[in-house]
Design a protein around this motif. Structure first.
Motif, PDB file in Angstrom:
ATOM      1  N   ILE A  40       0.841  -1.189   0.000  1.00  0.00           N
ATOM      2  CA  ILE A  40       0.000   0.000   0.000  1.00  0.00           C
ATOM      3  C   ILE A  40       0.881   1.246   0.000  1.00  0.00           C
ATOM      4  O   ILE A  40       1.673   1.459   0.918  1.00  0.00           O
ATOM      5  N   GLY A  41       0.741   2.043  -1.047  1.00  0.00           N
ATOM      6  CA  GLY A  41       1.540   3.262  -1.148  1.00  0.00           C
ATOM      7  C   GLY A  41       2.992   2.960  -1.450  1.00  0.00           C
ATOM      8  O   GLY A  41       3.870   3.244  -0.634  1.00  0.00           O
ATOM      9  N   ILE A 107       2.753  -2.347   4.652  1.00  0.00           N
ATOM     10  CA  ILE A 107       2.384  -0.957   4.914  1.00  0.00           C
ATOM     11  C   ILE A 107       3.563  -0.281   5.613  1.00  0.00           C
ATOM     12  O   ILE A 107       3.845  -0.565   6.771  1.00  0.00           O
ATOM     13  N   THR A 108       4.247   0.589   4.901  1.00  0.00           N
ATOM     14  CA  THR A 108       5.408   1.254   5.499  1.00  0.00           C
ATOM     15  C   THR A 108       5.331   2.761   5.276  1.00  0.00           C
ATOM     16  O   THR A 108       5.349   3.238   4.150  1.00  0.00           O
ATOM     17  N   PHE A 109       5.224   3.498   6.365  1.00  0.00           N
ATOM     18  CA  PHE A 109       5.282   4.956   6.368  1.00  0.00           C
ATOM     19  C   PHE A 109       4.287   5.583   5.385  1.00  0.00           C
ATOM     20  O   PHE A 109       4.612   6.519   4.660  1.00  0.00           O
ATOM     21  N   VAL A 110       3.061   5.028   5.386  1.00  0.00           N
ATOM     22  CA  VAL A 110       1.994   5.589   4.537  1.00  0.00           C
ATOM     23  C   VAL A 110       0.709   5.854   5.312  1.00  0.00           C
ATOM     24  O   VAL A 110      -0.091   6.693   4.906  1.00  0.00           O
ATOM     25  N   LEU A 135       2.386  -6.694   7.347  1.00  0.00           N
ATOM     26  CA  LEU A 135       3.687  -6.267   7.855  1.00  0.00           C
ATOM     27  C   LEU A 135       3.701  -4.742   7.831  1.00  0.00           C
ATOM     28  O   LEU A 135       3.394  -4.132   6.805  1.00  0.00           O
ATOM     29  N   PHE A 136       4.032  -4.131   8.946  1.00  0.00           N
ATOM     30  CA  PHE A 136       3.936  -2.679   9.024  1.00  0.00           C
ATOM     31  C   PHE A 136       5.132  -2.052   9.716  1.00  0.00           C
ATOM     32  O   PHE A 136       5.766  -2.655  10.587  1.00  0.00           O
TER      33      PHE A 136
END
Length: 208
Positions: A40-41, A107-110, A135-136
């Motif tokens: 995502i993003g 999902i990382t820094f979004v 995973l975030f």
């Protein structure tokens, strides 16, 4: 979209999200992705080099900004991803994938920037297989009241300058509110980063 959002924000965000401390956070979780993966993003493709290529069947790189996708395509080509990345120009609130169709959501820094984070996480839960995982790694609300106070004060000014980035979102609570069970989560203040933007949490979650 104004000139600032169109021409300044994309390179600014790409630079801010690729600092050494943040890249170390990405390296902690992205290699754990397996199977059919939804990122995502994806931004400019900052995570692409951290995926374990042999463990990825397909990477669905979701990103609402055409400018960012252009940068991400270039990064993918340079890293030899071939045709295993499916770029999707769309918002996270309406993911054009089938129910229970992906093994991992990254999902990382979004989450700090998505206007409708509830809708985005609802969609993540919808497309995730019953045995899949999220995973975030995100920055957000600090546990120390002194820092949190400044986050709340600065956020109204920070958001328009940083592409809608919120400083006061609580990742763990957001995941729980969206129907996820957090399996593991670690936290820390990132080194060499202002505390108002540097409290980070990372880990994994699954549909509750």
């Amino acid at each position: 979209m104004g000139l600032w959002e169109k021409y300044v924000v994309p390179p600014l965000i790409s630079c801010a999200c690729s600092t050494k401390p943040i890249m170390k956070q990405r390296a902690k979780i992205v290699p754990k992705a397996r199977g059919r993966v939804l990122e995502i993003g994806c931004g400019s493709g900052t995570n692409f080099d951290y995926y374990a290529h042999n463990d990825i069947e397909t990477l669905y790189a979701l990103e609402p900004s055409g400018g960012m996708i252009k940068r991400a395509r270039k990064a993918a080509a340079e890293l030899g991803w071939g045709n295993r990345i499916d770029f999707i120009e769309a918002g996270a609130e309406a993911v054009p994938l089938d129910d229970a169709s992906v093994d991992t959501v990254v999902i990382t820094f979004v989450l700090c920037t998505i206007p409708d984070w509830e809708g985005a996480l609802k969609e993540a839960r919808r497309v995730l297989k019953p045995d899949g995982q999220v995973l975030f790694s995100e920055h957000g609300l600090a546990p120390d009241e002194g820092v949190a106070k400044w986050q709340r004060r600065i956020e109204p000014v920070w958001k328009p300058l940083a592409g809608g980035c919120h400083l006061t979102r609580d990742t763990g609570e957001m995941l729980k509110a969206a129907g996820f069970a957090v399996d593991e989560m670690d936290t820390m203040y990132l080194p060499n980063t202002p505390k108002i933007a540097g409290f980070c949490s990372w880990g994994s979650a699954r549909a509750a």
